[in-house]
Scaffold this motif. Structure first.
Motif, PDB file in Angstrom:
ATOM      1  N   UNK B  91     -46.075 -16.324 -41.489  1.00 43.79           N
ATOM      2  CA  UNK B  91     -46.456 -15.247 -40.620  1.00 43.79           C
ATOM      3  C   UNK B  91     -45.891 -15.400 -39.477  1.00 43.79           C
ATOM      4  N   UNK B  92     -45.787 -16.661 -38.809  1.00 46.22           N
ATOM      5  CA  UNK B  92     -45.132 -17.236 -37.541  1.00 46.22           C
ATOM      6  C   UNK B  92     -43.504 -16.525 -37.541  1.00 46.22           C
ATOM      7  N   UNK B  93     -43.066 -16.901 -38.654  1.00 44.20           N
ATOM      8  CA  UNK B  93     -41.364 -16.634 -38.584  1.00 44.20           C
ATOM      9  C   UNK B  93     -41.290 -14.971 -38.615  1.00 44.20           C
ATOM     10  N   UNK B  94     -42.267 -14.169 -39.320  1.00 41.15           N
ATOM     11  CA  UNK B  94     -42.249 -12.741 -39.294  1.00 41.15           C
ATOM     12  C   UNK B  94     -42.418 -12.198 -37.789  1.00 41.15           C
ATOM     13  N   UNK B  95     -43.606 -12.733 -37.332  1.00 41.94           N
ATOM     14  CA  UNK B  95     -44.029 -12.205 -35.897  1.00 41.94           C
ATOM     15  C   UNK B  95     -42.773 -12.593 -34.823  1.00 41.94           C
ATOM     16  N   UNK B  96     -42.029 -13.511 -35.049  1.00 42.91           N
ATOM     17  CA  UNK B  96     -40.912 -13.967 -34.161  1.00 42.91           C
ATOM     18  C   UNK B  96     -39.887 -12.930 -34.262  1.00 42.91           C
ATOM     19  N   UNK B  97     -39.887 -12.028 -35.324  1.00 47.74           N
ATOM     20  CA  UNK B  97     -38.948 -11.016 -35.278  1.00 47.74           C
ATOM     21  C   UNK B  97     -39.138  -9.748 -34.500  1.00 47.74           C
ATOM     22  N   UNK B 103     -41.308 -13.077 -19.582  1.00 46.24           N
ATOM     23  CA  UNK B 103     -42.657 -12.735 -18.943  1.00 46.24           C
ATOM     24  C   UNK B 103     -42.862 -11.400 -18.690  1.00 46.24           C
ATOM     25  N   UNK B 104     -41.873 -10.499 -18.488  1.00 44.98           N
ATOM     26  CA  UNK B 104     -42.286  -9.183 -18.275  1.00 44.98           C
ATOM     27  C   UNK B 104     -42.297  -8.453 -19.801  1.00 44.98           C
ATOM     28  N   UNK B 105     -41.773  -8.919 -20.721  1.00 43.52           N
ATOM     29  CA  UNK B 105     -41.882  -8.237 -22.129  1.00 43.52           C
ATOM     30  C   UNK B 105     -42.925  -8.715 -23.164  1.00 43.52           C
ATOM     31  N   UNK B 106     -43.408  -9.935 -22.871  1.00 44.02           N
ATOM     32  CA  UNK B 106     -44.211 -10.657 -23.783  1.00 44.02           C
ATOM     33  C   UNK B 106     -45.432  -9.760 -24.442  1.00 44.02           C
ATOM     34  N   UNK B 107     -46.374  -9.348 -23.185  1.00 41.63           N
ATOM     35  CA  UNK B 107     -47.405  -8.626 -23.503  1.00 41.63           C
ATOM     36  C   UNK B 107     -47.156  -7.209 -24.166  1.00 41.63           C
ATOM     37  N   UNK B 108     -46.049  -6.652 -23.751  1.00 39.66           N
ATOM     38  CA  UNK B 108     -45.547  -5.297 -24.397  1.00 39.66           C
ATOM     39  C   UNK B 108     -45.350  -5.475 -25.728  1.00 39.66           C
ATOM     40  N   UNK B 109     -44.226  -6.623 -26.119  1.00 39.10           N
ATOM     41  CA  UNK B 109     -44.037  -6.755 -27.464  1.00 39.10           C
ATOM     42  C   UNK B 109     -45.351  -7.089 -28.381  1.00 39.10           C
ATOM     43  N   UNK B 110     -46.236  -7.860 -27.873  1.00 42.88           N
ATOM     44  CA  UNK B 110     -47.491  -8.163 -28.813  1.00 42.88           C
ATOM     45  C   UNK B 110     -48.124  -6.792 -28.847  1.00 42.88           C
ATOM     46  N   UNK B 111     -48.437  -6.062 -27.885  1.00 41.74           N
ATOM     47  CA  UNK B 111     -49.118  -4.524 -28.226  1.00 41.74           C
ATOM     48  C   UNK B 111     -48.396  -3.817 -29.130  1.00 41.74           C
ATOM     49  N   UNK B 117     -46.188  -1.497 -35.186  1.00 43.03           N
ATOM     50  CA  UNK B 117     -45.375  -2.100 -36.209  1.00 43.03           C
ATOM     51  C   UNK B 117     -46.208  -2.157 -37.535  1.00 43.03           C
ATOM     52  N   UNK B 118     -45.390  -1.648 -38.862  1.00 40.63           N
ATOM     53  CA  UNK B 118     -46.154  -1.401 -39.971  1.00 40.63           C
ATOM     54  C   UNK B 118     -46.799  -2.997 -40.300  1.00 40.63           C
ATOM     55  N   UNK B 119     -48.127  -2.870 -40.680  1.00 42.94           N
ATOM     56  CA  UNK B 119     -48.550  -4.210 -41.078  1.00 42.94           C
ATOM     57  C   UNK B 119     -48.654  -5.229 -40.055  1.00 42.94           C
ATOM     58  N   UNK B 120     -48.270  -4.877 -38.825  1.00 43.60           N
ATOM     59  CA  UNK B 120     -48.133  -5.779 -37.651  1.00 43.60           C
ATOM     60  C   UNK B 120     -49.565  -6.433 -37.197  1.00 43.60           C
ATOM     61  N   UNK B 121     -50.499  -5.549 -37.307  1.00 47.15           N
ATOM     62  CA  UNK B 121     -51.884  -6.048 -36.894  1.00 47.15           C
ATOM     63  C   UNK B 121     -52.445  -7.073 -37.902  1.00 47.15           C
ATOM     64  N   UNK B 122     -51.908  -6.549 -39.408  1.00 44.54           N
ATOM     65  CA  UNK B 122     -52.519  -7.578 -40.183  1.00 44.54           C
ATOM     66  C   UNK B 122     -51.830  -8.978 -40.131  1.00 44.54           C
ATOM     67  N   UNK B 123     -50.405  -8.897 -39.967  1.00 41.99           N
ATOM     68  CA  UNK B 123     -49.809  -9.986 -40.004  1.00 41.99           C
ATOM     69  C   UNK B 123     -50.082 -10.835 -38.747  1.00 41.99           C
ATOM     70  N   UNK B 124     -50.266 -10.145 -37.547  1.00 39.68           N
ATOM     71  CA  UNK B 124     -50.649 -10.904 -36.311  1.00 39.68           C
ATOM     72  C   UNK B 124     -52.008 -11.653 -36.461  1.00 39.68           C
ATOM     73  N   UNK B 125     -52.884 -10.699 -37.256  1.00 42.31           N
ATOM     74  CA  UNK B 125     -54.364 -11.208 -37.649  1.00 42.31           C
ATOM     75  C   UNK B 125     -54.473 -12.329 -38.373  1.00 42.31           C
ATOM     76  N   UNK B 126     -53.362 -12.357 -39.543  1.00 36.61           N
ATOM     77  CA  UNK B 126     -53.487 -13.587 -40.274  1.00 36.61           C
ATOM     78  C   UNK B 126     -53.019 -14.998 -39.608  1.00 36.61           C
ATOM     79  N   UNK B 127     -51.982 -14.618 -38.416  1.00 35.81           N
ATOM     80  CA  UNK B 127     -51.606 -15.731 -37.946  1.00 35.81           C
ATOM     81  C   UNK B 127     -52.664 -16.211 -36.733  1.00 35.81           C
ATOM     82  N   UNK B 128     -53.514 -15.246 -36.099  1.00 29.40           N
ATOM     83  CA  UNK B 128     -54.317 -15.435 -35.115  1.00 29.40           C
ATOM     84  C   UNK B 128     -55.644 -16.166 -35.959  1.00 29.40           C
TER      85      UNK B 128
END
Ligand code: HEM
Ligand code: FES
Lengths: 221, 271
Positions: B91-97, B103-111, B117-128
Motif C-alpha cells: 500500500x505504501x508503494x501505491x500511496x507514493x504514486x 511542505x507546501x504540497x504534502x497536506x494537499x496531496x494527502x487530501x 483518487x479512486x479507492x484512495x481512501x481505502x488504500x490510505x486507510x489500509x496503510x494507516x
C-alpha cells in the motif's frame, strides 16, 4: 620454542616459498589480499562517507542571523503583549512561520535594560516542556500551553506544569525607526541568556552542561 | 484405518479420457497431446530453473521442517506480523504514486488521495490502520516468544534481531506520522523531536539531525519521508530475512507445557 621462531625468517626466500625474490618479505598472495581489501575499503568509504556527510551536514551548518521587521516601536506597550508572525525558516511555507509575543521593556518586572537587544521583549510561543504552541491570556497575564497544562507568568517564567525552563526569547533591535526581531535565545530560571536550546532541556545547574550549545547557533551581527 | 479420500485436484472435464479399444490406433487425440505437453512445459520450466539454481533444495529446507508437538495458533503471530509488513509495503508503494513530500504540497496531496483518487481512501486507510495492526501483532508475537521461552538458548540472537525489528517498526510509526502534514502530524513531530533532544550530550545534535537544522524546515519532511519509505523498510526486509533464516535453521520451540517423550526403552527399563 626459541628455535621455532628462528625458523620463521622474514624473507620469503628463506621460507622456501616458490618464486620468492631475494630480499622479499611479503608474499605476492599477501600483497594481493591486502590490496584487494584496501581498495574495497576505499571504494566503500568513497560511497559511504559522502552519503553520511550529506545526511549529517545540517548538524554542523551555522545558521545566518535573520532580522525581521515587525512594525514601529510605538506599536508596542509595556503592560501587555502583541502577537506578531515572523518567519524562522525560509522555503517551508506556513511551517516556517511562528508567532512571537512582543512588548516594550518594563523596568518594574524586567529590571534594568541589559543591552541594546533588550529594549523590547519578544517571547517565543514554543512551550519549553515539549514544544507545543503556547497562547497568551491577557485576563490572567499568563502563557498557557494546550498540550500538558504548562503555565508561564507575564515574563515567561514557569508558574506551573511540566515545562523545564522559562519561555525562549528573541533578540530585538530598533533600526531606522523600525523594530526588528532577530534570532532566538534560551534563558534559565534567572533569565540569564543561553544559546538557543530545544524544548525539554533544562538550563539550571547541570542542565547547561548536559545540553551543550549546538553548531547551528547563529552569530549575532 | 480407512484411507482418506482426497478431493479431486483436476476437474473431470480436464482429465484425459481413457482410450477405448481400437480408438486412435495407439495415437493420442489432439486434446490429450495439448494437455500433456502443457503439463510437461510447466514441469520443464521448473526443472530448467532448478537445474541452474538448485532452488528446490532451499525451498524444501525452508518449507518442510520438523515442527514440535503442540504447535498452535500462537505460532502464526510472526507470519501475521510479516504479512502486515508486506501489506504496508504494497500500500505504501501505491500511496507514493500520489503523495508529494513538499511542505507546501504534502497536506494537499494527502487530501487528494483521500477525497479524489479512486479507492484512495481505502488504500490510505489500509496503510494507516495496518500500521496499528502491525504494532499490535509485533507485540503479541513478542509476547508469544517470551511466554513460550523461545528466547532461550540457542535462539537469543533471534530475540536480539526481533528487538531491532521492533525498534525499526517504531521508527516507521514515528516517521510515517508526519507525512499527512496536518496540525496533529506537525506538532506530534515537534514533540517527538524535542523528546529526542532531551538525551544528554548527544540529544541536541540528534534533534538537529532529524530536523536537518535547528528549526523544523523545508527539508525535514523530505528527510522523514526518505527514512520512512527507503531506509527503514529496506532494513526491516533484510532483517526479516535473517530472522526467518534463524527460525528455519534452529526450528521452533515446543510449548512449555509439552514434556519431552521418554524413549520406549527407558520406559520399560524403569518398570
Ligand atoms: C517485523 C517484525 C517481525 C516479524 C515479521 C517476525 C517474524 C517471525 C516469524 C514468521 C517467526 C516464526 C513463527 C513464529 O514463531 O511466530 C518468528 C519467530 C521468532 N521471533 Fe519474530 N518477527 C518479528 C519480530 C520479533 C520480535 C519483536 C521479537 C522479540 C523481541 C521476535 C522474536 C522471535 C523469536 C525468539 C522467534 C523464535 C520462536 C521459536 O523459535 O519458537 N520477533 N518471527
Ligand atoms: S508541551 Fe507544553 S506542557 Fe507539554
Amino acid at each position: 620454542m626459541a628455535d621455532r621462531r628462528k625458523e620463521k625468517s622474514p624473507y620469503t626466500e628463506d621460507r622456501n616459498i616458490p618464486g620468492a625474490f631475494e630480499g622479499e618479505t611479503v608474499t605476492r598472495r599477501r600483497l594481493m589480499v591486502g590490496s584487494v581489501h584496501a581498495f574495497g575499503a576505499m571504494a566503500t568509504a568513497a560511497i559511504g562517507l559522502p552519503a553520511l556527510g550529506f545526511a549529517l551536514g545540517p548538524v554542523f551548518e551555522r545558521q545566518r542571523a535573520r532580522w525581521e521587521d515587525v512594525g514601529t516601536p510605538e506599536d508596542f506597550v509595556d503592560f501587555t503583549y502583541r502577537p506578531k508572525v515572523i518567519t524562522v525558516e525560509s522555503g517551508a511555507g506556513e511551517v516556517g512561520k511562528t508567532t512571537v509575543y512582543v512588548r516594550k521593556h518594563n523596568e518594574e518586572v524586567d529590571g534594568p535594560v541589559k543591552d541594546s537587544y533588550d529594549d523590547f521583549v519578544a517571547i517565543s510561543t514554543r512551550c519549553m516542556h515539549l514544544g507545543c504552541p503556547v497562547r497568551y491570556i491577557d485576563a490572567s497575564q499568563r502563557f498557557v500551553c494546550p498540550c500538558h497544562g504548562g503555565v508561564y507568568d507575564f515574563v515567561g517564567k514557569v508558574s506551573g506544569g511540566p515545562p523545564v525552563r522559562p519561555l525562549d526569547r528573541f533578540y530585538t533591535r530598533v533600526r531606522r525607526g523600525r523594530l526588528e526581531i532577530g534570532p532566538r535565545y534560551s534563558v534559565n530560571s534567572e533569565l540569564r541568556r543561553f544559546s538557543p536550546r530545544d524544548a525539554g532541556q533544562p538550563l539550571d545547574g547541570i542542565g547547561q552542561y548536559l545540553y551543550p550549545r549546538r553548531f547551528t547557533t547563529p552569530e549575532l551581527d | 484405518m480407512p484411507k482418506l479420500k482426497l478431493p479431486n485436484p483436476i476437474p473431470d472435464q480436464l482429465r484425459p479420457r481413457p482410450q477405448r479399444p481400437g480408438e486412435g490406433n495407439g495415437r493420442k487425440s489432439t486434446k490429450d497431446v495439448v494437455i500433456e505437453s502443457g503439463r510437461d512445459a510447466g514441469i520443464s520450466v521448473v526443472d530448467w530453473v532448478d537445474e541452474r539454481t538448485s532452488l528446490s533444495g532451499a525451498a524444501r529446507w525452508t518449507m518442510f521442517r520438523k515442527v514440535p508437538k503442540g504447535t498452535n495458533w500462537f505460532y502464526t503471530l510472526g507470519s501475521a506480523t510479516m504479512f502486515a509488513f508486506l501489506s504496508q509495503a504494497v500500500t505504501g508503494v501505491f500511496l507514493a504514486m500520489y503523495y508529494d513530500p513538499s511542505p507546501t504540497r504534502a497536506y494537499e496531496s494527502t487530501r487528494h488521495i483521500t477525497n479524489e483518487v479512486f479507492l484512495g481512501e481505502f488504500v490510505r486507510g489500509m496503510h494507516k490502520w495496518g500500521a496499528t495492526v502491525m504494532m499490535v501483532l509485533i507485540f503479541l508475537h513478542m509476547g508469544r516468544t517470551f511466554f513460550f521461552g523461545a528466547y532461550k538458548y540457542p535462539r537469543e540472537l533471534n530475540w536480539v534481531v526481533g528487538v531491532v525489528l521492533l525498534v525499526l517498526t517504531m521508527i516507521m510509526s514515528l516517521t510515517g506520522y508526519l507525512l499527512p502534514f496536518d496540525q496533529r502530524s506537525f506538532w506530534a513531530t515537534i514533540v517527538a523531536d524535542n523528546i529526542n533532544g532531551t538525551g544528554p550530550f548527544l540529544g541536541p545534535y540528534l534533534a538537529d539531525f532529524l530536523r536537518a537544522g535547528p528549526e523544523f524546515g523545508a527539508t525535514t519532511l523530505a528527510r522523514f519521508y526518505s527514512i520512512h519509505m527507503l531506509l527503514v523498510p529496506g532494513a526491516i526486509a533484510a532483517l526479516i530475512g535473517v530472522h526467518l533464516y534463524l527460525v528455519a535453521k534452529l526450528g521452533t520451540t515446543a510449548p512449555p507445557w509439552v514434556k519431552a517423550e521418554e524413549p520406549e526403552q527407558l520406559r520399560t527399563e524403569k518398570v
